[in-house]
Write a protein that holds these residues in place. Structure first.
Motif, mmCIF file in Angstrom:
data_model
loop_
_atom_site.group_PDB
_atom_site.id
_atom_site.type_symbol
_atom_site.label_atom_id
_atom_site.label_comp_id
_atom_site.label_asym_id
_atom_site.label_seq_id
_atom_site.Cartn_x
_atom_site.Cartn_y
_atom_site.Cartn_z
ATOM 1 N N ALA A 157 0.832 -1.208 0.000
ATOM 2 C CA ALA A 157 0.000 0.000 0.000
ATOM 3 C C ALA A 157 0.861 1.249 0.000
ATOM 4 C CB ALA A 157 -0.928 -0.013 1.214
ATOM 5 N N ARG A 158 1.924 1.234 0.778
ATOM 6 C CA ARG A 158 2.808 2.400 0.878
ATOM 7 C C ARG A 158 3.500 2.718 -0.444
ATOM 8 N NH1 ARG A 158 7.629 3.200 5.397
ATOM 9 N NH2 ARG A 158 8.616 5.016 4.424
ATOM 10 N N ASP A 159 3.904 1.667 -1.178
ATOM 11 C CA ASP A 159 4.684 1.872 -2.389
ATOM 12 C C ASP A 159 3.863 1.785 -3.666
ATOM 13 O OD1 ASP A 159 6.876 2.299 -0.844
ATOM 14 O OD2 ASP A 159 7.873 0.406 -1.293
ATOM 15 N N GLY A 160 2.545 1.614 -3.543
ATOM 16 C CA GLY A 160 1.683 1.685 -4.711
ATOM 17 C C GLY A 160 1.651 0.424 -5.550
ATOM 18 N N TYR A 161 1.749 -0.747 -4.918
ATOM 19 C CA TYR A 161 1.666 -2.010 -5.642
ATOM 20 C C TYR A 161 0.276 -2.612 -5.457
ATOM 21 C CZ TYR A 161 6.731 -1.489 -5.222
ATOM 22 O OH TYR A 161 8.010 -1.001 -5.239
ATOM 23 N N THR A 162 -0.314 -3.049 -6.530
ATOM 24 C CA THR A 162 -1.613 -3.699 -6.460
ATOM 25 C C THR A 162 -1.431 -5.191 -6.172
ATOM 26 O OG1 THR A 162 -2.672 -2.147 -7.976
ATOM 27 C CG2 THR A 162 -3.700 -4.309 -7.738
ATOM 28 N N VAL A 163 -2.123 -5.660 -5.147
ATOM 29 C CA VAL A 163 -2.124 -7.092 -4.840
ATOM 30 C C VAL A 163 -3.198 -7.736 -5.698
ATOM 31 C CG1 VAL A 163 -2.439 -8.841 -3.055
ATOM 32 C CG2 VAL A 163 -1.308 -6.672 -2.491
ATOM 33 N N GLN A 164 -2.772 -8.386 -6.765
ATOM 34 C CA GLN A 164 -3.718 -8.998 -7.697
ATOM 35 C C GLN A 164 -4.305 -10.285 -7.116
ATOM 36 O OE1 GLN A 164 -2.264 -9.310 -11.725
ATOM 37 N NE2 GLN A 164 -3.613 -11.033 -12.187
ATOM 38 N N ARG A 165 -3.479 -10.973 -6.333
ATOM 39 C CA ARG A 165 -3.912 -12.247 -5.771
ATOM 40 C C ARG A 165 -2.998 -12.592 -4.604
ATOM 41 N NH1 ARG A 165 -3.525 -17.814 -9.168
ATOM 42 N NH2 ARG A 165 -4.501 -19.229 -7.678
ATOM 43 N N TRP A 166 -3.544 -13.224 -3.584
ATOM 44 C CA TRP A 166 -2.707 -13.661 -2.459
ATOM 45 C C TRP A 166 -3.383 -14.800 -1.730
ATOM 46 C CZ3 TRP A 166 -3.630 -13.521 2.901
ATOM 47 C CH2 TRP A 166 -4.846 -12.931 3.276
ATOM 48 N N PHE A 167 -2.595 -15.593 -1.062
ATOM 49 C CA PHE A 167 -3.152 -16.615 -0.185
ATOM 50 C C PHE A 167 -2.090 -17.058 0.799
ATOM 51 C CE2 PHE A 167 -2.058 -18.544 -4.254
ATOM 52 C CZ PHE A 167 -1.219 -19.593 -3.921
ATOM 53 N N ALA A 168 -2.545 -17.707 1.862
ATOM 54 C CA ALA A 168 -1.663 -18.237 2.900
ATOM 55 C C ALA A 168 -1.953 -19.718 3.074
ATOM 56 C CB ALA A 168 -1.887 -17.498 4.219
ATOM 57 N N VAL A 169 -0.899 -20.487 3.313
ATOM 58 C CA VAL A 169 -1.025 -21.926 3.522
ATOM 59 C C VAL A 169 -0.094 -22.326 4.654
ATOM 60 C CG1 VAL A 169 -1.636 -22.452 1.128
ATOM 61 C CG2 VAL A 169 0.773 -22.423 1.796
ATOM 62 N N ASP A 170 -0.297 -23.537 5.164
ATOM 63 C CA ASP A 170 0.706 -24.059 6.081
ATOM 64 C C ASP A 170 1.754 -24.811 5.266
ATOM 65 O OD1 ASP A 170 -0.225 -26.627 5.537
ATOM 66 O OD2 ASP A 170 -1.387 -26.765 7.388
ATOM 67 N N ASP A 171 2.782 -25.325 5.922
ATOM 68 C CA ASP A 171 3.898 -25.916 5.191
ATOM 69 C C ASP A 171 3.532 -27.199 4.470
ATOM 70 O OD1 ASP A 171 5.754 -23.965 5.613
ATOM 71 O OD2 ASP A 171 6.587 -24.856 7.428
ATOM 72 N N LYS A 172 2.353 -27.770 4.771
ATOM 73 C CA LYS A 172 1.894 -28.969 4.078
ATOM 74 C C LYS A 172 0.879 -28.642 2.986
ATOM 75 C CE LYS A 172 2.629 -31.964 8.080
ATOM 76 N NZ LYS A 172 1.990 -32.889 9.063
ATOM 77 N N GLY A 173 0.541 -27.366 2.850
ATOM 78 C CA GLY A 173 -0.431 -26.973 1.845
ATOM 79 C C GLY A 173 -1.866 -27.110 2.284
ATOM 80 N N ASP A 174 -2.086 -27.439 3.552
ATOM 81 C CA ASP A 174 -3.446 -27.595 4.048
ATOM 82 C C ASP A 174 -4.098 -26.233 4.256
ATOM 83 O OD1 ASP A 174 -3.165 -30.344 4.083
ATOM 84 O OD2 ASP A 174 -2.408 -30.366 6.144
ATOM 85 N N ARG A 175 -5.402 -26.232 4.288
ATOM 86 C CA ARG A 175 -6.159 -25.003 4.505
ATOM 87 C C ARG A 175 -7.208 -25.252 5.569
ATOM 88 N NH1 ARG A 175 -11.125 -25.404 2.227
ATOM 89 N NH2 ARG A 175 -11.429 -23.155 2.267
#
Length: 230
Positions: A157-175
């Motif tokens: 936000a500070r530097d003017g970058y658009t977050v087109q997509r994001w996600f978080a996972v654990d180290d096994k890829g579980d959700r």
């Protein structure tokens, strides 16, 4: 190939020009060649990893993200990838700026220092935390700029970058259902992945994206690559 690299590969359009910063043994580059028909290349600071990659026929050269990205021309790549390296560079903000100068989009992954286990270890033990993602002692770790998911949103936000997509996972890829918000993902997600591009209208676009994202369900992927809303 690591989980975050498999997920990054799914973000990249076939036939794209890709630069992988900190490419390691070249696993992502080889995967993009083989499965996405990409023109992919890498830079890696560790000469042993460079030698190993070149021996396997991969276009990897020795280079330092902090110093060498400035030598690439504007718009040279469709995607510039920085996987689990952001926290180890000396100037992460400048590296991101260079990534979005030489590439149309940037893909960034990093271990989340806001995870609850890290918070608990600091609170209860009063010592620098260690987990599977943060596996080195404080006096040996290359991770000199740890950050959280919320920290990274704030920087975008500070530097003017658009977050087109994001996600978080654990180290096994579980959700799990707790990944339905920025705040909860910041608490429970072990690693994060972001797809960025430079906002056409300045930082206000990125701030609006951050506000909208923080209020809506998080788009996540499992290790099989299926996207869904939590």
């Amino acid at each position: 190939m690591r989980l975050d690299q498999r997920l990054i590969a799914q973000m990249i359009q076939p036939g794209s020009r890709v630069l992988d910063i900190g490419s390691g043994d070249g696993s992502l580059i080889e995967h993009l060649f083989r499965t996405r028909d990409c023109d992919a290349r890498g830079i890696e600071i560790d000469m042993a990893e460079v030698t190993r990659s070149v021996a396997h026929g991969l276009p990897v050269m020795q280079g330092d993200a902090d110093a060498d990205l400035a030598h690439y021309p504007d718009g040279a790549f469709d995607y510039v990838v920085l996987s689990r390296t952001l926290q180890a560079v000396e100037r992460p903000r400048e590296v991101l700026r260079q990534m979005l100068r030489i590439g149309t989009r940037a893909v960034v992954s990093f271990p989340n220092f806001g995870h609850w286990r890290l918070r608990a270890q600091l609170l209860l033990l009063g010592r620098m935390p260690m987990t599977e993602s943060w596996a080195a002692d404080w006096f040996e770790t290359p991770n000199i700029h740890p950050c959280t998911i919320r920290d990274f949103f704030a920087l975008c936000a500070r530097d003017g970058y658009t977050v087109q997509r994001w996600f978080a996972v654990d180290d096994k890829g579980d959700r799990a259902p707790w990944k339905g918000s920025v705040q909860l993902a910041n608490l429970f997600g072990e690693q994060a992945l972001f797809l960025l591009h430079r906002a056409a209208t300045g930082s206000s676009t990125a701030r609006a994206s951050w506000r909208r994202t923080s209020k809506r369900p998080l788009a996540s992927r499992t290790s099989s690559g299926r996207e869904h809303e939590s």
